[in-house]
Design a protein around this motif. Sequence first.
Motif, short mmCIF file in Angstrom:
data_model
loop_
_atom_site.label_atom_id
_atom_site.label_comp_id
_atom_site.label_asym_id
_atom_site.label_seq_id
_atom_site.Cartn_x
_atom_site.Cartn_y
_atom_site.Cartn_z
N GLN A 246 0.83 -1.21 0.00
CA GLN A 246 0.00 0.00 0.00
C GLN A 246 0.86 1.26 0.00
OE1 GLN A 246 -2.90 -0.33 3.20
NE2 GLN A 246 -3.87 -2.12 2.27
N ARG A 247 1.86 1.23 -0.90
CA ARG A 247 2.77 2.36 -1.05
C ARG A 247 2.95 2.66 -2.54
NH1 ARG A 247 2.03 2.34 3.61
NH2 ARG A 247 3.51 2.57 5.34
N PRO A 248 3.20 3.90 -2.89
CA PRO A 248 3.48 4.22 -4.30
C PRO A 248 4.80 3.59 -4.73
CG PRO A 248 3.92 6.12 -2.89
CD PRO A 248 3.25 5.10 -2.02
N ALA A 249 4.92 3.29 -6.02
CA ALA A 249 6.14 2.68 -6.55
C ALA A 249 6.37 3.22 -7.95
CB ALA A 249 6.01 1.17 -6.56
N PHE A 250 6.64 4.53 -8.01
CA PHE A 250 6.70 5.18 -9.32
C PHE A 250 8.04 5.87 -9.59
CE2 PHE A 250 4.88 8.09 -6.22
CZ PHE A 250 5.68 9.21 -6.37
N LEU A 251 9.03 5.69 -8.70
CA LEU A 251 10.31 6.36 -8.90
C LEU A 251 11.33 5.38 -9.46
CD1 LEU A 251 10.56 8.53 -5.65
CD2 LEU A 251 10.00 9.28 -7.97
N PRO A 252 11.56 5.37 -10.76
CA PRO A 252 12.52 4.43 -11.33
C PRO A 252 13.95 4.74 -10.88
CG PRO A 252 11.84 6.03 -12.98
CD PRO A 252 10.97 6.26 -11.78
N VAL A 253 14.75 3.69 -10.77
CA VAL A 253 16.16 3.84 -10.42
C VAL A 253 16.97 3.73 -11.71
CG1 VAL A 253 18.06 2.98 -9.01
CG2 VAL A 253 15.69 2.74 -8.20
N PRO A 254 17.71 4.76 -12.10
CA PRO A 254 18.46 4.71 -13.37
C PRO A 254 19.50 3.60 -13.38
CG PRO A 254 18.32 6.95 -12.51
CD PRO A 254 17.85 6.06 -11.42
N GLU A 255 19.55 2.88 -14.49
CA GLU A 255 20.51 1.78 -14.61
C GLU A 255 21.95 2.28 -14.51
OE1 GLU A 255 21.80 -1.84 -17.65
OE2 GLU A 255 19.88 -0.79 -17.93
N LEU A 256 22.24 3.40 -15.16
CA LEU A 256 23.61 3.92 -15.13
C LEU A 256 24.06 4.22 -13.71
CD1 LEU A 256 23.73 6.26 -18.27
CD2 LEU A 256 24.89 4.06 -17.94
N ALA A 257 23.16 4.76 -12.89
CA ALA A 257 23.51 5.09 -11.51
C ALA A 257 23.82 3.83 -10.71
CB ALA A 257 22.38 5.87 -10.86
N LEU A 258 23.00 2.80 -10.88
CA LEU A 258 23.24 1.56 -10.15
C LEU A 258 24.51 0.86 -10.60
CD1 LEU A 258 19.71 -0.03 -9.68
CD2 LEU A 258 21.29 0.69 -7.90
N ARG A 259 24.79 0.91 -11.90
CA ARG A 259 26.01 0.28 -12.39
C ARG A 259 27.24 1.03 -11.89
NH1 ARG A 259 25.53 -4.01 -15.41
NH2 ARG A 259 23.60 -4.45 -16.54
N ALA A 260 27.15 2.35 -11.78
CA ALA A 260 28.26 3.13 -11.24
C ALA A 260 28.49 2.79 -9.77
CB ALA A 260 27.98 4.62 -11.41
N LEU A 261 27.39 2.55 -9.05
CA LEU A 261 27.48 2.26 -7.63
C LEU A 261 27.94 0.83 -7.36
CD1 LEU A 261 26.84 3.14 -4.66
CD2 LEU A 261 24.53 2.23 -5.04
N MET A 262 27.41 -0.14 -8.15
CA MET A 262 27.60 -1.55 -7.85
C MET A 262 28.63 -2.24 -8.72
SD MET A 262 23.57 -2.55 -7.37
CE MET A 262 23.91 -4.24 -6.88
N GLY A 263 28.99 -1.63 -9.84
CA GLY A 263 29.92 -2.28 -10.76
C GLY A 263 29.30 -3.51 -11.40
N GLU A 264 30.11 -4.53 -11.60
CA GLU A 264 29.67 -5.75 -12.29
C GLU A 264 28.52 -6.43 -11.56
OE1 GLU A 264 31.66 -9.95 -13.94
OE2 GLU A 264 32.81 -8.58 -12.66
N MET A 265 28.44 -6.26 -10.24
CA MET A 265 27.39 -6.90 -9.45
C MET A 265 26.00 -6.46 -9.89
SD MET A 265 27.15 -7.14 -5.30
CE MET A 265 26.96 -5.37 -5.03
N ALA A 266 25.89 -5.31 -10.55
CA ALA A 266 24.59 -4.83 -11.03
C ALA A 266 23.97 -5.77 -12.05
CB ALA A 266 24.73 -3.42 -11.61
N ASP A 267 24.77 -6.65 -12.65
CA ASP A 267 24.20 -7.64 -13.58
C ASP A 267 23.09 -8.43 -12.93
OD1 ASP A 267 26.04 -6.83 -15.47
OD2 ASP A 267 27.33 -8.59 -15.27
N VAL A 268 23.20 -8.68 -11.63
CA VAL A 268 22.18 -9.43 -10.90
C VAL A 268 20.82 -8.74 -11.02
CG1 VAL A 268 21.49 -10.27 -8.62
CG2 VAL A 268 23.89 -10.33 -9.29
N LEU A 269 20.82 -7.41 -11.07
CA LEU A 269 19.58 -6.65 -11.10
C LEU A 269 19.02 -6.48 -12.51
CD1 LEU A 269 20.57 -3.77 -8.64
CD2 LEU A 269 19.45 -5.95 -8.10
N PHE A 270 19.90 -6.49 -13.50
CA PHE A 270 19.46 -6.13 -14.85
C PHE A 270 19.46 -7.28 -15.84
CE2 PHE A 270 20.89 -2.09 -12.98
CZ PHE A 270 19.70 -1.37 -13.12
N ASP A 271 20.06 -8.41 -15.51
CA ASP A 271 19.96 -9.57 -16.40
C ASP A 271 18.51 -10.03 -16.49
OD1 ASP A 271 22.63 -9.54 -16.92
OD2 ASP A 271 23.12 -11.36 -15.80
N SER A 272 18.07 -10.30 -17.70
CA SER A 272 16.68 -10.71 -17.95
C SER A 272 16.62 -12.22 -18.14
CB SER A 272 16.16 -9.99 -19.20
OG SER A 272 14.81 -10.34 -19.47
#
Length: 315
Positions: A246-272
């Motif tokens: 019961q909370r809004p969920a409309f703020l997307p997290v930019p992929e470039l920002a997460l990859r800059a923060l997490m490095g290669e580990m961001a693959d876990v979030l973006f692999d389809s």
Amino acid sequence: MKILVTGATGLIGRKLCASLSGDGHILVALSRSPETTRGLAADEVHKWQPLSGPPISQALSGIDAVVHLVGEPIVASRWTDAQKKLIRDSRVLSTRNLVAGLRSADSKPSALISGSAVGFYGNRGDELLEENAAAGRGFLSETCRDWENEAAAASDFGIRVVQVRTGVVLSAEGGALKKMLPPFKLGVGGRLGSGRQWFPWIHIDDIVGIFRHAIITSSMKGPANGVAPEAVTNAEFTKQLGRALQRPAFLPVPELALRALMGEMADVLFDSQRVVPKAVLQAGYEFGYPVLERALEDLFGDGAARGGSAAGSGR
């Protein structure tokens, strides 16, 4: 049955031990630090350093089945070379050492049910992924491939081997979902990048049920996708999670920002990975939570009253 469980103090391990013990099975746990097993539903606990060598012979005596769940958390910290080595060795080398112990055991279990992960497939877009799909490319895919190959070696001396390729486990008690919750509860959650990547999920009770089903189902052999039948994208998962909380969920997290923060580990979030549990369904497992809405209701809403049994037929 007398069942040996490695990684018994993890999210899946604790729940699996409680479930098996509740049915009267004898549980033997292996742990690097036996003092951390307090409260664990196990009849025996033996110390094992999985990167150093096989378990002691006493721990393997009279075992009917083995469930192998050892593995360093994938997103525990940034993927330095040292962390990647730990992630890989904790899976590949620990399995090699376990199989070596089983090979030399006087009496061998009938089954080895080994953990694996949907990371086996890599980034595959909209491709429908059944168990016969080839391994993908990249660190996680190669780790999962080698992990499964080490487990498969036990079939050389008559042990039935199942490798459960687990998806993202949904549990209110820990794991990936617990890490997702804070921004959503604050009303600042949202999809990751485009949100078009497929998100292979499974309710904690169903992944426990699948491991249980694999122990007792002699027809199950080889890889089995441990995911729910309903495939959803990250955008759809985000939408339904926000609704359940019961909370809004409309703020997307930019992929470039997460990859800059997490490095290669961001693959876990973006692999389809559009994964289908074909082998599990063919083996007769009945999901307790086949659709996401029902799973989230059970975890966060009134689904405990409406969601049916706590797990599928493997319990």
